[in-house]
Design a protein around this motif. Structure first.
Motif, PDB file in Angstrom:
ATOM      1  N   PHE A 100      40.571  -4.120   9.348  1.00  0.00           N
ATOM      2  CA  PHE A 100      39.908  -3.863   8.070  1.00  0.00           C
ATOM      3  C   PHE A 100      38.410  -3.742   8.295  1.00  0.00           C
ATOM      4  O   PHE A 100      37.886  -4.118   9.351  1.00  0.00           O
ATOM      5  N   VAL A 101      37.723  -3.237   7.288  1.00  0.00           N
ATOM      6  CA  VAL A 101      36.267  -3.093   7.304  1.00  0.00           C
ATOM      7  C   VAL A 101      35.698  -3.948   6.180  1.00  0.00           C
ATOM      8  O   VAL A 101      36.140  -3.846   5.038  1.00  0.00           O
ATOM      9  N   LYS A 102      34.741  -4.795   6.506  1.00  0.00           N
ATOM     10  CA  LYS A 102      34.082  -5.640   5.497  1.00  0.00           C
ATOM     11  C   LYS A 102      32.577  -5.413   5.588  1.00  0.00           C
ATOM     12  O   LYS A 102      31.969  -5.634   6.632  1.00  0.00           O
ATOM     13  N   TYR A 103      31.960  -4.987   4.494  1.00  0.00           N
ATOM     14  CA  TYR A 103      30.568  -4.547   4.520  1.00  0.00           C
ATOM     15  C   TYR A 103      29.575  -5.684   4.312  1.00  0.00           C
ATOM     16  O   TYR A 103      29.845  -6.662   3.620  1.00  0.00           O
ATOM     17  N   TYR A 104      28.411  -5.485   4.932  1.00  0.00           N
ATOM     18  CA  TYR A 104      27.262  -6.330   4.660  1.00  0.00           C
ATOM     19  C   TYR A 104      26.394  -5.668   3.590  1.00  0.00           C
ATOM     20  O   TYR A 104      26.547  -4.473   3.300  1.00  0.00           O
ATOM     21  N   LYS A 105      25.490  -6.416   3.016  1.00  0.00           N
ATOM     22  CA  LYS A 105      24.601  -5.873   1.991  1.00  0.00           C
ATOM     23  C   LYS A 105      23.874  -4.642   2.518  1.00  0.00           C
ATOM     24  O   LYS A 105      23.358  -4.639   3.621  1.00  0.00           O
ATOM     25  N   GLY A 106      23.798  -3.622   1.692  1.00  0.00           N
ATOM     26  CA  GLY A 106      23.175  -2.365   2.081  1.00  0.00           C
ATOM     27  C   GLY A 106      24.152  -1.387   2.674  1.00  0.00           C
ATOM     28  O   GLY A 106      23.894  -0.183   2.710  1.00  0.00           O
ATOM     29  N   CYS A 107      25.303  -1.884   3.159  1.00  0.00           N
ATOM     30  CA  CYS A 107      26.399  -1.057   3.695  1.00  0.00           C
ATOM     31  C   CYS A 107      26.028  -0.249   4.929  1.00  0.00           C
ATOM     32  O   CYS A 107      26.759   0.667   5.316  1.00  0.00           O
ATOM     33  N   ASP A 108      24.902  -0.558   5.561  1.00  0.00           N
ATOM     34  CA  ASP A 108      24.561   0.115   6.812  1.00  0.00           C
ATOM     35  C   ASP A 108      25.264  -0.525   8.004  1.00  0.00           C
ATOM     36  O   ASP A 108      25.345   0.072   9.078  1.00  0.00           O
ATOM     37  N   TYR A 109      25.763  -1.743   7.800  1.00  0.00           N
ATOM     38  CA  TYR A 109      26.512  -2.453   8.831  1.00  0.00           C
ATOM     39  C   TYR A 109      27.796  -3.006   8.222  1.00  0.00           C
ATOM     40  O   TYR A 109      27.873  -3.254   7.018  1.00  0.00           O
ATOM     41  N   ALA A 110      28.786  -3.182   9.082  1.00  0.00           N
ATOM     42  CA  ALA A 110      30.059  -3.732   8.612  1.00  0.00           C
ATOM     43  C   ALA A 110      30.695  -4.551   9.717  1.00  0.00           C
ATOM     44  O   ALA A 110      30.423  -4.358  10.912  1.00  0.00           O
ATOM     45  N   TYR A 111      31.546  -5.466   9.292  1.00  0.00           N
ATOM     46  CA  TYR A 111      32.342  -6.289  10.202  1.00  0.00           C
ATOM     47  C   TYR A 111      33.727  -5.667  10.268  1.00  0.00           C
ATOM     48  O   TYR A 111      34.345  -5.400   9.231  1.00  0.00           O
ATOM     49  N   VAL A 112      34.200  -5.393  11.465  1.00  0.00           N
ATOM     50  CA  VAL A 112      35.532  -4.829  11.662  1.00  0.00           C
ATOM     51  C   VAL A 112      36.327  -5.805  12.519  1.00  0.00           C
ATOM     52  O   VAL A 112      35.859  -6.212  13.585  1.00  0.00           O
ATOM     53  N   ALA A 113      37.518  -6.189  12.046  1.00  0.00           N
ATOM     54  CA  ALA A 113      38.394  -7.064  12.835  1.00  0.00           C
ATOM     55  C   ALA A 113      39.757  -6.392  12.957  1.00  0.00           C
ATOM     56  O   ALA A 113      40.256  -5.799  11.995  1.00  0.00           O
ATOM     57  N   ILE A 114      40.341  -6.467  14.144  1.00  0.00           N
ATOM     58  CA  ILE A 114      41.662  -5.873  14.395  1.00  0.00           C
ATOM     59  C   ILE A 114      42.586  -6.947  14.954  1.00  0.00           C
ATOM     60  O   ILE A 114      42.270  -7.587  15.963  1.00  0.00           O
ATOM     61  N   LEU A 115      43.704  -7.143  14.307  1.00  0.00           N
ATOM     62  CA  LEU A 115      44.709  -8.103  14.738  1.00  0.00           C
ATOM     63  C   LEU A 115      45.787  -7.376  15.529  1.00  0.00           C
ATOM     64  O   LEU A 115      46.463  -6.495  15.006  1.00  0.00           O
ATOM     65  N   PRO A 116      45.959  -7.709  16.819  1.00  0.00           N
ATOM     66  CA  PRO A 116      47.018  -7.069  17.616  1.00  0.00           C
ATOM     67  C   PRO A 116      48.396  -7.378  17.044  1.00  0.00           C
ATOM     68  O   PRO A 116      48.570  -8.312  16.249  1.00  0.00           O
ATOM     69  N   ALA A 117      49.386  -6.596  17.453  1.00  0.00           N
ATOM     70  CA  ALA A 117      50.759  -6.839  17.023  1.00  0.00           C
ATOM     71  C   ALA A 117      51.215  -8.215  17.483  1.00  0.00           C
ATOM     72  O   ALA A 117      50.708  -8.766  18.467  1.00  0.00           O
ATOM     73  N   GLU A 118      52.172  -8.777  16.769  1.00  0.00           N
ATOM     74  CA  GLU A 118      52.709 -10.092  17.115  1.00  0.00           C
ATOM     75  C   GLU A 118      53.156 -10.113  18.573  1.00  0.00           C
ATOM     76  O   GLU A 118      53.823  -9.195  19.042  1.00  0.00           O
ATOM     77  N   GLY A 119      52.764 -11.147  19.303  1.00  0.00           N
ATOM     78  CA  GLY A 119      53.159 -11.275  20.698  1.00  0.00           C
ATOM     79  C   GLY A 119      52.238 -10.585  21.679  1.00  0.00           C
ATOM     80  O   GLY A 119      52.447 -10.666  22.887  1.00  0.00           O
ATOM     81  N   VAL A 120      51.222  -9.880  21.188  1.00  0.00           N
ATOM     82  CA  VAL A 120      50.263  -9.177  22.059  1.00  0.00           C
ATOM     83  C   VAL A 120      48.942  -9.926  22.019  1.00  0.00           C
ATOM     84  O   VAL A 120      48.363 -10.130  20.947  1.00  0.00           O
TER      85      VAL A 120
END
Length: 459
Positions: free
Chosen positions: A296-316
């Motif tokens: 998912f993408v989660k924005y910081y104020k101003g939207c020039d930067y964002a936090y992106v986190a990716i969860l691998p598939a179960e067992g990976v």
């Protein structure tokens, strides 16, 4: 050009009706965002004899304490990169970022985080003094499609974009420290290039205990106190330090309310141990599907930067997931994110510090000669001799992710040593980061990560 602004999708997300509670836009910025902090400047000694030959080939200094000679060199205006140069830089830097992270994830345990932009900037300054096969190897590792001049333009252009946002959340500084020695005379063209493209400060110093204090104070100031100690000692063979320091501080675009903060939740580490953590619950957009992982993408104020986190598939594991991931694929996945989906997210608060040497990772990518006695950094010296090699590349990072936002900092030090010899309705997604995951802080126009890491455990 890098300074163009693309339309953000955050506004669309804010207007959608949510099953979860709507968030209030934050009104307070982090007090340290965009501030340099209280600076403790390196000691000045007016008795030091310095010689700056602006129209010649060298800059030299006699023995003394730390002296800042930056004022003697004015900065010239450089041209902006072309769109083709920008795209080559984005692709090459994204790939390099993930290759470095992959190597470190395989060879080191625990939480890992690097700042690709800090690493790239410090080594670009170094590259400006390289020649022959040493330069060719560095070009192949960093961006084979661009000349050194084009690459300098691209790095400088992207760094200007990063530090010019409103609110200002990303700060960067560069410096070059040279040992006081009658024998060591620095090529003024090498320094001028790094001033022009990277606004580098230039210090001469004795490389003694005072210099160690001065370097650590400089980095501490430029990282807003997040990296208080960079070097524990100075190698007697080290003749020059090329340093980049970067700091990021930003609040979330949407604040967390009390009912979205859950204490006592469980995170399972890479070793299978359960830890009690604080989870932050929210509804996000910008769903990413990449190589079997979901993010998912989660924005910081101003939207020039964002936090992106990716969860691998179960067992990976995070390491296994990274093994088959390319930087270009990450950037494309971000650019093709699905904003029509609601993503119900639970993510942990965490804090992490990391440090490593980047010598072996870069050797694994084909940059070998720079670390050997055959290195050609003759462009750094007025004599044109091949007397310097890279002794070490020290990289340190710090990150704090909590309910308010994110603080992150990085420093990269390149030690130059003497050569010994010479819109439709879709079902929502649910993502809970309760096991190891990959994350990035990205620049939102390009998708390039300025910080990139993995979380194996919560510290």
């Amino acid at each position: 050009m890098f300074n163009k602004s693309l339309k953000k999708d955050f506004g669309k997300k804010s207007m959608k009706k949510r099953a979860a509670a709507l968030f209030l836009a934050g009104a307070m910025m982090l007090t340290a965002c965009g501030k340099s902090g209280s600076e403790k400047k390196p000691e000045q000694n007016t008795n030091i004899s310095t010689e700056v030959i602006n129209n010649g080939e060298e800059i030299s200094a006699e023995t003394g304490h730390t002296t800042n000679l930056s004022a003697n060199m004015s900065r010239n205006v450089v041209t902006d990169p072309t769109e083709n140069e920008e795209q080559s830089y984005i692709n090459a830097t994204a790939n390099l970022s993930f290759e470095l992270l992959k190597y470190l994830a395989v060879h080191e345990e625990g939480n890992i985080m690097i700042s690709p932009e800090s690493i790239v900037t410090a080594l670009t300054m170094t590259e400006n003094g390289a020649g022959g096969n040493t330069l060719n190897e560095m070009i192949q590792v960093f961006c084979p499609d661009l000349t050194l001049e084009e690459y300098n333009k691209a790095v400088a252009g992207f760094n200007t974009k990063l530090t010019s946002t409103e609110p200002r959340c990303f700060a960067m500084a560069n410096s070059i420290w040279v040992r006081n020695s009658e024998e060591l005379k620095i090529n003024s063209g090498f320094l001028q290039t790094n001033v022009d493209y990277h606004n580098a400060e230039f210090f001469t110093a004795d490389f003694d205990h005072q210099t160690l204090t001065d370097v650590n104070n400089w980095v501490n100031d430029k990282t807003n106190g997040m990296i208080p100690e960079t070097l524990k000692e100075l190698n007697p063979d080290t003749q020059m330090l090329l340093i980049n320091a970067a700091a990021f501080e930003a609040e979330w675009a949407e604040e967390y309310e009390e009912n979205q903060i859950k204490e006592g939740e469980t995170f399972t580490t890479a070793k299978g141990q359960e830890q009690k953590v604080t989870m932050l619950s929210s509804t996000e957009s910008g769903y990413i599907a990449l190589n079997g992982g979901e993010g998912f993408v989660k924005y910081y104020k101003g939207c020039d930067y964002a936090y992106v986190a990716i969860l691998p598939a179960e067992g990976v594991s995070a390491d296994e997931y990274l093994a088959n991931l390319k930087g270009e694929d990450f950037v494309k996945a971000y650019q093709n994110r699905d904003n029509s989906l609601d993503v119900y997210v639970n993510m942990p608060e965490f804090k992490s510090d990391y440090e490593t040497s980047l010598v072996e990772p870069f050797k694994s990518l084909g940059m070998n000669e720079a670390f050997s006695d055959n290195a050609d950094f003759s462009g750094m010296l007025a004599s044109g001799k091949k007397e310097l090699k890279i002794g070490d590349i020290i990289h340190k990072t710090h990150i704090e992710v909590d309910r308010k936002g994110t603080k992150a900092a990085a420093v990269t030090v390149v030690e130059m040593d003497k050569c010994t010899a010479v819109q439709e309705t879709v079902s929502p997604k649910f993502i809970t980061l309760d096991r190891p995951f990959v994350y990035a802080i990205i620049e939102t126009d390009t998708g390039l990560p300025v910080f990139l890491g993995t979380v194996d455990s919560i510290e």
